[in-house]
Design a protein around this motif. Structure first.
Motif, PDB file in Angstrom:
ATOM      1  N   VAL A  11       0.845  -1.195   0.000  1.00  0.00           N
ATOM      2  CA  VAL A  11       0.000   0.000   0.000  1.00  0.00           C
ATOM      3  C   VAL A  11       0.885   1.252   0.000  1.00  0.00           C
ATOM      4  N   PRO A  12       1.278   1.694  -1.190  1.00  0.00           N
ATOM      5  CA  PRO A  12       2.168   2.857  -1.296  1.00  0.00           C
ATOM      6  C   PRO A  12       1.401   4.161  -1.116  1.00  0.00           C
ATOM      7  N   PHE A  13       0.969   4.389   0.101  1.00  0.00           N
ATOM      8  CA  PHE A  13       0.122   5.547   0.409  1.00  0.00           C
ATOM      9  C   PHE A  13       0.649   6.244   1.651  1.00  0.00           C
ATOM     10  N   GLY A  14       0.915   7.552   1.552  1.00  0.00           N
ATOM     11  CA  GLY A  14       1.484   8.253   2.705  1.00  0.00           C
ATOM     12  C   GLY A  14       0.766   9.529   3.077  1.00  0.00           C
ATOM     13  N   GLY A  25       7.587   3.024   1.233  1.00  0.00           N
ATOM     14  CA  GLY A  25       7.912   1.922   2.143  1.00  0.00           C
ATOM     15  C   GLY A  25       7.775   0.533   1.523  1.00  0.00           C
ATOM     16  N   PRO A  26       6.636   0.229   0.907  1.00  0.00           N
ATOM     17  CA  PRO A  26       6.441  -1.143   0.426  1.00  0.00           C
ATOM     18  C   PRO A  26       7.517  -1.595  -0.572  1.00  0.00           C
ATOM     19  N   ASP A  27       7.819  -0.750  -1.553  1.00  0.00           N
ATOM     20  CA  ASP A  27       8.811  -1.163  -2.549  1.00  0.00           C
ATOM     21  C   ASP A  27      10.185  -1.327  -1.924  1.00  0.00           C
ATOM     22  N   SER A  28      10.492  -0.467  -0.968  1.00  0.00           N
ATOM     23  CA  SER A  28      11.786  -0.560  -0.318  1.00  0.00           C
ATOM     24  C   SER A  28      11.894  -1.859   0.495  1.00  0.00           C
ATOM     25  N   ILE A  29      10.843  -2.189   1.224  1.00  0.00           N
ATOM     26  CA  ILE A  29      10.859  -3.429   2.015  1.00  0.00           C
ATOM     27  C   ILE A  29      10.977  -4.643   1.084  1.00  0.00           C
ATOM     28  N   THR A  50      -0.935  -4.614  -5.329  1.00  0.00           N
ATOM     29  CA  THR A  50      -0.654  -3.248  -4.876  1.00  0.00           C
ATOM     30  C   THR A  50      -1.956  -2.464  -4.855  1.00  0.00           C
ATOM     31  N   ILE A  51      -2.218  -1.808  -3.742  1.00  0.00           N
ATOM     32  CA  ILE A  51      -3.423  -0.979  -3.633  1.00  0.00           C
ATOM     33  C   ILE A  51      -3.020   0.475  -3.855  1.00  0.00           C
ATOM     34  N   ARG A  52      -3.594   1.063  -4.884  1.00  0.00           N
ATOM     35  CA  ARG A  52      -3.240   2.459  -5.208  1.00  0.00           C
ATOM     36  C   ARG A  52      -4.429   3.385  -5.034  1.00  0.00           C
ATOM     37  N   LEU A  53      -4.129   4.620  -4.693  1.00  0.00           N
ATOM     38  CA  LEU A  53      -5.158   5.651  -4.615  1.00  0.00           C
ATOM     39  C   LEU A  53      -5.744   5.850  -6.015  1.00  0.00           C
ATOM     40  N   PRO A  54      -7.071   5.686  -6.174  1.00  0.00           N
ATOM     41  CA  PRO A  54      -7.666   5.870  -7.498  1.00  0.00           C
ATOM     42  C   PRO A  54      -7.502   7.322  -7.965  1.00  0.00           C
ATOM     43  N   VAL A  94       0.224  -6.804   5.165  1.00  0.00           N
ATOM     44  CA  VAL A  94       0.022  -5.502   4.530  1.00  0.00           C
ATOM     45  C   VAL A  94       1.238  -4.613   4.791  1.00  0.00           C
ATOM     46  N   LEU A  95       1.827  -4.100   3.717  1.00  0.00           N
ATOM     47  CA  LEU A  95       2.995  -3.227   3.843  1.00  0.00           C
ATOM     48  C   LEU A  95       2.609  -1.786   3.546  1.00  0.00           C
TER      49      LEU A  95
END
Ligand SMILES: NC(=[NH2+])NCCC[C@H](N)C(=O)O
Ligand SMILES: [Mn+2]
Ligand SMILES: [Mn+2]
Length: 299
Positions: A11-14, A25-29, A50-54, A94-95
């Motif tokens: 979940v690349p959401f900040g 974070g997720p890609d780095s982990i 991967t869950i992305r913001l629509p 969940v990352l």
């Protein structure tokens, strides 16, 4: 024996945090070998979600809480994905992302497990509401939302989601609580092992008690692990660091004990911020810690 299966959800959401970076974070982990690590421990690993913001989701400016619409949109999608994985017999991992995404995990999980216990490992309690939040940052209200204490409800994210019961929720590692959060902890009766209790009782006793409380009469136990629970000496790459945290070994031992108990049915690892990190130390630590949760041992 059937091979246990883990579904990693990135979940690349900040936008729930006050500063940027946790969306990386997720890609780095993953880059530091998480999938391989879990495979090496004998798990069947699915790592393609991967869950992305629509596109086009944007909160109107000027409200106290920041990016509410974005947080809700991501939580809804994540909740559905988590529900699909647990109901299919997989362990969701969940990352994050910032800690606001835990609302999505909790929404999906409580649709499946009607009596979910939660262990929240964090320097903070994330128990503000839209009324009490001093920052307007959504990552500071996620546990309150889970408990049904906010106007924002889990069932807005996933149909059939239900609030957590405070008697099955435990916070471990707290050392930075806002005034209203302290009052809420007292009035709701949820258990909070601050760093003071960890110093006095020892982390082993604390985690064993936490597993009892979260496991008592529940049909699943979710671990929501905020990397800022760990001392900033070990985990500098996070947006709201607070000194006096879990040592390297206390963090590992906590996860080893949870693994040994066999009770954890899902997990979030959140708030790793590669932009603030030193030599990727925090991402690498996250991979190690997740390994401990999934059965990695020294000997
Ligand atoms: N998940 C986190 N790192 N939360 C930090 C929260 C900090 C503060 N209590 C706030 O409400 O803004
Ligand atoms: Mn948190
Ligand atoms: Mn925190």
């Amino acid at each position: 024996m059937v091979q246990q299966s883990v579904s990693i959800i990135r979940v690349p959401f900040g936008l729930g945090a006050g500063r940027p970076g946790s969306e990386n974070g997720p890609d780095s982990i993953m880059k530091f070998g998480l999938a391989k690590k879990l495979q090496g421990l004998g798990y069947d690993v699915q790592a393609d979600q991967t869950i992305r913001l629509p596109e086009g989701v944007q909160s109107p400016p000027g409200s106290k809480m920041k990016h509410v619409e974005e947080v809700l949109a991501v939580a809804g999608l994540l909740g559905e994905a988590v529900y699909k994985e647990v109901s299919g017999g997989h362990i969701p991992l969940v990352l994050g992302g910032d800690h606001s995404i835990a609302m999505g995990s909790l929404a999906g999980l409580t649709r499946h497990y009607h009596h979910l216990g939660v262990i929240w490992v964090d320097a903070h309690s994330d128990l503000n509401t839209e009324t009490t939040s001093p920052s307007g940052n959504m990552h500071g209200i996620s546990l309150a939302v889970g408990l049904g204490l906010s106007h924002i409800k889990l069932k807005q994210m996933v149909e059939g989601a239900v609030p957590l019961k405070p008697e099955n929720c435990v916070i471990i590692g707290a050392r930075d609580l806002d005034r209203d959060e302290k009052a809420l902890i007292r009035s709701t009766g949820l258990t909070c092992y601050t760093m003071h209790e960890i110093d006095r009782l020892g982390i082993e006793k604390v985690v064993q008690e936490a597993l009892q409380i979260a496991g008592n009469g529940t049909d699943g136990v979710h671990l929501s692990f905020d990397i800022d629970s760990v001392d900033p000496i070990e985990a500098p790459g996070t947006g709201t660091p607070v000194r006096g945290g879990l040592s390297y070994r206390e963090a590992h031992l906590s996860l080893e004990l949870m693994s040994e108990s066999g009770r954890i049915t899902s997990a979030d690892f959140v708030e790793v911020n590669p932009l603030l990190d030193r030599n990727n130390q925090t991402s690498k630590l996250a991979v190690e810690l997740i390994g401990s949760l999934f059965g990695s041992r020294i000997l």
